[in-house]
Design an enzyme around this catalytic site. Sequence first.
Site, PDB file in Angstrom:
ATOM      1  N   SER A  29       0.799  -1.065  -0.085  1.00 42.18           N
ATOM      2  CA  SER A  29      -0.075  -0.071   0.029  1.00 42.18           C
ATOM      3  C   SER A  29       0.952   1.202  -0.062  1.00 42.18           C
ATOM      4  O   SER A  29       1.561   1.556   0.978  1.00 42.18           O
ATOM      5  CB  SER A  29      -0.693   0.069   1.313  1.00 42.18           C
ATOM      6  OG  SER A  29      -1.945  -0.899   1.119  1.00 42.18           O
ATOM      7  N   HIS A  60      -3.124   0.302  -4.656  1.00 46.11           N
ATOM      8  CA  HIS A  60      -2.662  -0.654  -5.343  1.00 46.11           C
ATOM      9  C   HIS A  60      -3.151  -0.525  -6.957  1.00 46.11           C
ATOM     10  O   HIS A  60      -4.188  -0.639  -7.274  1.00 46.11           O
ATOM     11  CB  HIS A  60      -3.112  -1.966  -4.733  1.00 46.11           C
ATOM     12  CG  HIS A  60      -2.667  -2.257  -3.479  1.00 46.11           C
ATOM     13  ND1 HIS A  60      -1.662  -3.171  -3.120  1.00 46.11           N
ATOM     14  CD2 HIS A  60      -3.039  -1.912  -2.143  1.00 46.11           C
ATOM     15  CE1 HIS A  60      -1.447  -3.266  -1.804  1.00 46.11           C
ATOM     16  NE2 HIS A  60      -2.159  -2.491  -1.413  1.00 46.11           N
ATOM     17  N   HIS A  82      -4.712  -9.581  -1.688  1.00 42.08           N
ATOM     18  CA  HIS A  82      -5.058 -10.129  -0.230  1.00 42.08           C
ATOM     19  C   HIS A  82      -6.163 -11.036   0.143  1.00 42.08           C
ATOM     20  O   HIS A  82      -7.171 -11.319  -0.484  1.00 42.08           O
ATOM     21  CB  HIS A  82      -5.370  -8.803   0.606  1.00 42.08           C
ATOM     22  CG  HIS A  82      -4.406  -7.579   0.625  1.00 42.08           C
ATOM     23  ND1 HIS A  82      -4.637  -6.769  -0.546  1.00 42.08           N
ATOM     24  CD2 HIS A  82      -3.549  -7.093   1.294  1.00 42.08           C
ATOM     25  CE1 HIS A  82      -3.801  -5.813  -0.394  1.00 42.08           C
ATOM     26  NE2 HIS A  82      -2.836  -5.935   0.662  1.00 42.08           N
ATOM     27  N   TYR A  84      -8.132 -10.902   2.639  1.00 39.70           N
ATOM     28  CA  TYR A  84      -9.241 -10.388   2.872  1.00 39.70           C
ATOM     29  C   TYR A  84     -10.361  -9.690   1.720  1.00 39.70           C
ATOM     30  O   TYR A  84     -11.696  -9.517   1.896  1.00 39.70           O
ATOM     31  CB  TYR A  84      -9.089  -9.013   3.862  1.00 39.70           C
ATOM     32  CG  TYR A  84      -8.549  -7.954   3.135  1.00 39.70           C
ATOM     33  CD1 TYR A  84      -9.077  -7.174   2.397  1.00 39.70           C
ATOM     34  CD2 TYR A  84      -7.113  -7.904   3.800  1.00 39.70           C
ATOM     35  CE1 TYR A  84      -8.241  -5.965   1.760  1.00 39.70           C
ATOM     36  CE2 TYR A  84      -6.406  -6.655   3.238  1.00 39.70           C
ATOM     37  CZ  TYR A  84      -6.924  -5.706   2.181  1.00 39.70           C
ATOM     38  OH  TYR A  84      -6.125  -4.659   1.756  1.00 39.70           O
ATOM     39  N   GLU A  85      -9.758  -9.853   0.481  1.00 40.94           N
ATOM     40  CA  GLU A  85     -10.359  -9.382  -0.734  1.00 40.94           C
ATOM     41  C   GLU A  85     -11.255 -10.523  -1.134  1.00 40.94           C
ATOM     42  O   GLU A  85     -12.239 -10.389  -2.152  1.00 40.94           O
ATOM     43  CB  GLU A  85      -9.455  -9.046  -1.751  1.00 40.94           C
ATOM     44  CG  GLU A  85      -8.697  -7.842  -1.477  1.00 40.94           C
ATOM     45  CD  GLU A  85      -7.844  -7.520  -2.552  1.00 40.94           C
ATOM     46  OE1 GLU A  85      -8.114  -6.893  -3.791  1.00 40.94           O
ATOM     47  OE2 GLU A  85      -6.436  -7.719  -2.549  1.00 40.94           O
ATOM     48  N   ALA A 112       2.664  -1.899   4.018  1.00 39.62           N
ATOM     49  CA  ALA A 112       2.480  -0.747   5.085  1.00 39.62           C
ATOM     50  C   ALA A 112       2.029  -1.568   6.338  1.00 39.62           C
ATOM     51  O   ALA A 112       1.085  -2.407   6.311  1.00 39.62           O
ATOM     52  CB  ALA A 112       1.255   0.146   4.599  1.00 39.62           C
ATOM     53  N   MET A 210      -1.838  -6.962   6.976  1.00 37.64           N
ATOM     54  CA  MET A 210      -2.777  -8.017   6.400  1.00 37.64           C
ATOM     55  C   MET A 210      -2.242  -8.615   5.357  1.00 37.64           C
ATOM     56  O   MET A 210      -3.092  -9.185   4.132  1.00 37.64           O
ATOM     57  CB  MET A 210      -4.001  -7.245   6.218  1.00 37.64           C
ATOM     58  CG  MET A 210      -4.609  -6.466   7.282  1.00 37.64           C
ATOM     59  SD  MET A 210      -5.851  -5.343   6.766  1.00 37.64           S
ATOM     60  CE  MET A 210      -6.126  -4.311   8.181  1.00 37.64           C
ATOM     61  N   SER A 211      -1.160  -8.930   5.065  1.00 40.59           N
ATOM     62  CA  SER A 211      -0.200  -9.521   3.674  1.00 40.59           C
ATOM     63  C   SER A 211       1.002  -9.906   4.084  1.00 40.59           C
ATOM     64  O   SER A 211       1.390 -10.585   5.129  1.00 40.59           O
ATOM     65  CB  SER A 211       0.002  -8.276   2.856  1.00 40.59           C
ATOM     66  OG  SER A 211       0.979  -7.445   3.315  1.00 40.59           O
ATOM     67  N   ASN A 234       1.520   3.751  10.825  1.00 46.13           N
ATOM     68  CA  ASN A 234       0.491   4.171  11.927  1.00 46.13           C
ATOM     69  C   ASN A 234       1.060   3.120  13.046  1.00 46.13           C
ATOM     70  O   ASN A 234       1.628   2.046  12.953  1.00 46.13           O
ATOM     71  CB  ASN A 234      -0.897   4.154  11.759  1.00 46.13           C
ATOM     72  CG  ASN A 234      -1.231   2.600  11.227  1.00 46.13           C
ATOM     73  OD1 ASN A 234      -1.122   2.245   9.992  1.00 46.13           O
ATOM     74  ND2 ASN A 234      -1.534   1.893  12.168  1.00 46.13           N
ATOM     75  N   HIS A 246      -7.241   4.089   6.620  1.00 47.74           N
ATOM     76  CA  HIS A 246      -6.447   3.655   5.279  1.00 47.74           C
ATOM     77  C   HIS A 246      -5.601   5.041   4.797  1.00 47.74           C
ATOM     78  O   HIS A 246      -4.660   5.006   4.372  1.00 47.74           O
ATOM     79  CB  HIS A 246      -7.185   2.809   4.473  1.00 47.74           C
ATOM     80  CG  HIS A 246      -6.417   2.278   3.130  1.00 47.74           C
ATOM     81  ND1 HIS A 246      -5.460   1.411   3.433  1.00 47.74           N
ATOM     82  CD2 HIS A 246      -6.215   2.775   1.886  1.00 47.74           C
ATOM     83  CE1 HIS A 246      -4.715   1.094   2.272  1.00 47.74           C
ATOM     84  NE2 HIS A 246      -5.288   1.790   1.443  1.00 47.74           N
TER      85      HIS A 246
END
Length: 273
Positions: A29, A60, A82, A84-85, A112, A210-211, A234, A246
């Site tokens: 990201s 992306h 990902h 989650y997609e 990120a 998340m990746s 963050n 995000h």
Amino acid sequence: MDQTTINEASSYIQDKLGAKPSLGLILGSGLGVLADEIQNPVIIPYKDIPHFPESTVAGHKGRLVAGNIEGKQVIAMQGRFHFYEGYSMKQVTFPVRVMKQLGIESIIVTNAAGGINTSFSPGDLMVITDHINNMGSNPLIGKNNDELGARFPDMSECYDREYIQLAGKCAEELGITIQKGIYVGNTGPTYETPAEIKMLRTLGGDAVGMSTVPEVIVAGHAGLRVLGISCISNMAAGILDQPLTHTEVIETTEKVRDDFLHFIKKIISRLPQ
């Protein structure tokens, strides 16, 4: 994803390429700017590649960029997939299989991530020394293809120690302060609760995202040398008294753009052939 689908995707890409890539890049990201530095680029949208998923997340771009950077032939994912997609673990990691088939021997994986380690600050770059798979799944589940890798691959050095040392030297030469630490992979798409972050810190995590973990597992299975780098975009939930967004992730990666570019390009220039 069987050998046939890998062959069909790699053959399509190979027909577009001028030279065989030796290095793969997965750009997370807000970090796709590195692909814009590639010289004599060949750009291939994911939607045109047989069996490739499409990236659905802001930040992306959703395309492969191949060409020359710092004297190396590279192929870069400008945006990743990902779990989650809604994609399967095998779909998420399919590009790693394809890049291996195209001839890469090493891969740099970037992301990120949220800072769990309270000594970190937003904008820090962290070289990943190890990971914790907290996704509840594994891309190697199912029948194993022995041609692609061993049934029970060793993960004790999935992040190449020589590459980690090289990254430290490059940062020192550039005068960039970097962190080193353990990355925790969660499924998302929700950010973690403060209680979850406290748990992950107790388990030894330094950053969370998340990746990355699925791709690194498959890269290790495929015998690729791996360097992982997180941009701490963050501080994770419960550390600062503010909500996570995000937008903040993208804004932070933009602020560290120059350091990130100089750092990665320096590493690429020094990677052994």
